[in-house]
Scaffold this active site. Sequence first.
Site, PDB file in Angstrom:
ATOM      1  N   ASP A   1      69.989  76.188  -1.732  1.00 54.49           N
ATOM      2  CA  ASP A   1      70.108  74.780  -2.118  1.00 54.49           C
ATOM      3  C   ASP A   1      69.767  73.915  -0.901  1.00 54.49           C
ATOM      4  OD1 ASP A   1      72.470  74.094  -0.500  1.00 54.49           O
ATOM      5  OD2 ASP A   1      73.652  75.267  -1.933  1.00 54.49           O
TER       6      ASP A   1
ATOM      7  N   GLY B   1      82.164  80.056   4.396  1.00 57.33           N
ATOM      8  CA  GLY B   1      81.883  80.419   3.009  1.00 57.33           C
ATOM      9  C   GLY B   1      80.851  81.508   2.833  1.00 57.33           C
ATOM     10  N   THR B   2      80.922  82.509   3.684  1.00 55.97           N
ATOM     11  CA  THR B   2      80.027  83.656   3.482  1.00 55.97           C
ATOM     12  C   THR B   2      80.848  84.939   3.481  1.00 55.97           C
ATOM     13  OG1 THR B   2      78.128  84.874   4.352  1.00 55.97           O
ATOM     14  CG2 THR B   2      79.355  83.567   5.938  1.00 55.97           C
TER      15      THR B   2
ATOM     16  N   HIS C   1      67.199  82.347   4.095  1.00 49.67           N
ATOM     17  CA  HIS C   1      66.894  82.988   2.803  1.00 49.67           C
ATOM     18  C   HIS C   1      65.936  82.153   1.961  1.00 49.67           C
ATOM     19  CE1 HIS C   1      70.781  85.649   2.859  1.00 49.67           C
ATOM     20  NE2 HIS C   1      69.908  85.987   3.773  1.00 49.67           N
TER      21      HIS C   1
ATOM     22  N   CYS D   1      52.422  80.531  -0.486  1.00 50.45           N
ATOM     23  CA  CYS D   1      51.186  81.096  -1.015  1.00 50.45           C
ATOM     24  C   CYS D   1      50.964  82.477  -0.391  1.00 50.45           C
ATOM     25  CB  CYS D   1      50.013  80.173  -0.703  1.00 50.45           C
ATOM     26  SG  CYS D   1      48.434  80.870  -1.238  1.00 50.45           S
TER      27      CYS D   1
HETATM   28  P1  NAD Z   1      78.796  85.193  -1.389  1.00 47.52           P
HETATM   29  O1  NAD Z   1      78.744  84.632  -2.762  1.00 47.52           O
HETATM   30  O2  NAD Z   1      78.575  86.654  -1.213  1.00 47.52           O
HETATM   31  O3  NAD Z   1      80.212  84.839  -0.740  1.00 47.52           O
HETATM   32  C1  NAD Z   1      80.749  83.561  -0.832  1.00 47.52           C
HETATM   33  C2  NAD Z   1      81.969  83.510   0.064  1.00 47.52           C
HETATM   34  O4  NAD Z   1      82.448  82.169   0.050  1.00 47.52           O
HETATM   35  C3  NAD Z   1      83.111  84.413  -0.374  1.00 47.52           C
HETATM   36  O5  NAD Z   1      83.574  85.139   0.747  1.00 47.52           O
HETATM   37  C4  NAD Z   1      84.194  83.433  -0.887  1.00 47.52           C
HETATM   38  O6  NAD Z   1      85.506  83.880  -0.612  1.00 47.52           O
HETATM   39  C5  NAD Z   1      83.861  82.190  -0.092  1.00 47.52           C
HETATM   40  N1  NAD Z   1      84.204  80.940  -0.751  1.00 47.52           N
HETATM   41  C6  NAD Z   1      84.104  80.626  -2.070  1.00 47.52           C
HETATM   42  N2  NAD Z   1      84.471  79.360  -2.284  1.00 47.52           N
HETATM   43  C7  NAD Z   1      84.817  78.848  -1.072  1.00 47.52           C
HETATM   44  C8  NAD Z   1      85.283  77.576  -0.622  1.00 47.52           C
HETATM   45  N3  NAD Z   1      85.485  76.562  -1.486  1.00 47.52           N
HETATM   46  N4  NAD Z   1      85.550  77.397   0.693  1.00 47.52           N
HETATM   47  C9  NAD Z   1      85.365  78.423   1.575  1.00 47.52           C
HETATM   48  N5  NAD Z   1      84.909  79.651   1.226  1.00 47.52           N
HETATM   49  C10 NAD Z   1      84.648  79.854  -0.089  1.00 47.52           C
HETATM   50  O7  NAD Z   1      77.785  84.316  -0.542  1.00 47.52           O
HETATM   51  P2  NAD Z   1      76.882  84.666   0.678  1.00 47.52           P
HETATM   52  O8  NAD Z   1      77.687  85.407   1.693  1.00 47.52           O
HETATM   53  O9  NAD Z   1      76.257  83.391   1.046  1.00 47.52           O
HETATM   54  O10 NAD Z   1      75.765  85.660   0.109  1.00 47.52           O
HETATM   55  C11 NAD Z   1      75.157  85.522  -1.173  1.00 47.52           C
HETATM   56  C12 NAD Z   1      73.644  85.233  -1.170  1.00 47.52           C
HETATM   57  O11 NAD Z   1      73.272  84.688  -2.443  1.00 47.52           O
HETATM   58  C13 NAD Z   1      73.273  84.193  -0.157  1.00 47.52           C
HETATM   59  O12 NAD Z   1      72.611  84.813   0.864  1.00 47.52           O
HETATM   60  C14 NAD Z   1      72.380  83.169  -0.864  1.00 47.52           C
HETATM   61  O13 NAD Z   1      71.032  83.359  -0.514  1.00 47.52           O
HETATM   62  C15 NAD Z   1      72.502  83.477  -2.317  1.00 47.52           C
HETATM   63  N6  NAD Z   1      73.174  82.357  -3.049  1.00 47.52           N
HETATM   64  C16 NAD Z   1      72.930  81.047  -2.721  1.00 47.52           C
HETATM   65  C17 NAD Z   1      73.589  79.999  -3.376  1.00 47.52           C
HETATM   66  C18 NAD Z   1      73.282  78.577  -2.989  1.00 47.52           C
HETATM   67  O14 NAD Z   1      72.189  78.310  -2.478  1.00 47.52           O
HETATM   68  N7  NAD Z   1      74.213  77.622  -3.194  1.00 47.52           N
HETATM   69  C19 NAD Z   1      74.517  80.298  -4.377  1.00 47.52           C
HETATM   70  C20 NAD Z   1      74.743  81.650  -4.718  1.00 47.52           C
HETATM   71  C21 NAD Z   1      74.071  82.674  -4.036  1.00 47.52           C
END
Ligand code: NAD
Length: 235
Positions: A95, A177-178, A110, A118
């Site tokens: 996003d 938040g990862t 990512h 392209c």
């Molecule tokens: P993930 O979904 O694996 O993990 C999300 C983490 O955020 C979890 O550990 C959870 O406990 C935590 N979390 C959830 N809500 C929260 C909050 N309000 N405050 C703090 N922490 C919170 O995400 P990731 O580690 O980013 O890996 C998933 C991959 O999927 C990413 O690399 C991304 O490319 C993709 N993705 C992107 C989006 C986006 O762009 N918004 C959304 C979903 C997935």
Amino acid sequence: MPQTYKNIVVLTGAGISAESGLATFRAANGLWNNHPVEEVATIEAFQRNPEYVHDFYNEMKPELYGAKPNPAHLALSKLQKEYPGKVSIITQNVDTLHEKAGSNGVLHIHGQINQAVCLNCGQVMESWGEVNTETVCPHCQVAGMMKPNIVFFGESLLCMNEVDRLLQSCDLFVSVGTSGVVFPAAAFVQIAKQYGAETYEFNLETTSNNFYFDHHIMGKAGETLPKFVEVLLAK
Ligand code: NAD
């Protein structure tokens, strides 16, 4: 916590955008918007059925286009603008909520939902509109070679030279938040720590690589991160 840091690096994941209404990856049980990852996020899937993969990302665009930054994104933007040291943001999110919050120079390792690359000339085009198997590259004018600029499983991350440089020179590393299960981003904390950074984790829960974090701040990032930023700015 020292008086000031010279180089702060913030790594954000899907959790920072959860309070903007965007589903995290884990919350969806390994499915991304109800699709198995191997059908929509691998290079093999794209080679097998590019129309299907294009459709998946095209369908995500309106929701991500309409999403608004939440207090966590805004706090990081404020930190970038007001902190006396350098503040760099590395995001795994596709996003553009950091940009909407006013952040600059965000490293999208990512990729980004509003971009396509392209496969003929390597140039990137920006578009919130539909990109498909007939789209003509605005740079080389070749049709049918655009791929969503999303890093699929098995592909190299973007901007990694810059990321390596930042991780090796930062004195504060903040993860927000990862889940810490998607590599190589999950290893960034380890690298930053080896090079001497103090490390903070902001999450709802303890993650699998929590061992490398000096501090764990539990709770919603939209609530915890603005407070942390105020503390940093007050020093
Ligand atoms: P993930 O979904 O694996 O993990 C999300 C983490 O955020 C979890 O550990 C959870 O406990 C935590 N979390 C959830 N809500 C929260 C909050 N309000 N405050 C703090 N922490 C919170 O995400 P990731 O580690 O980013 O890996 C998933 C991959 O999927 C990413 O690399 C991304 O490319 C993709 N993705 C992107 C989006 C986006 O762009 N918004 C959304 C979903 C997935």
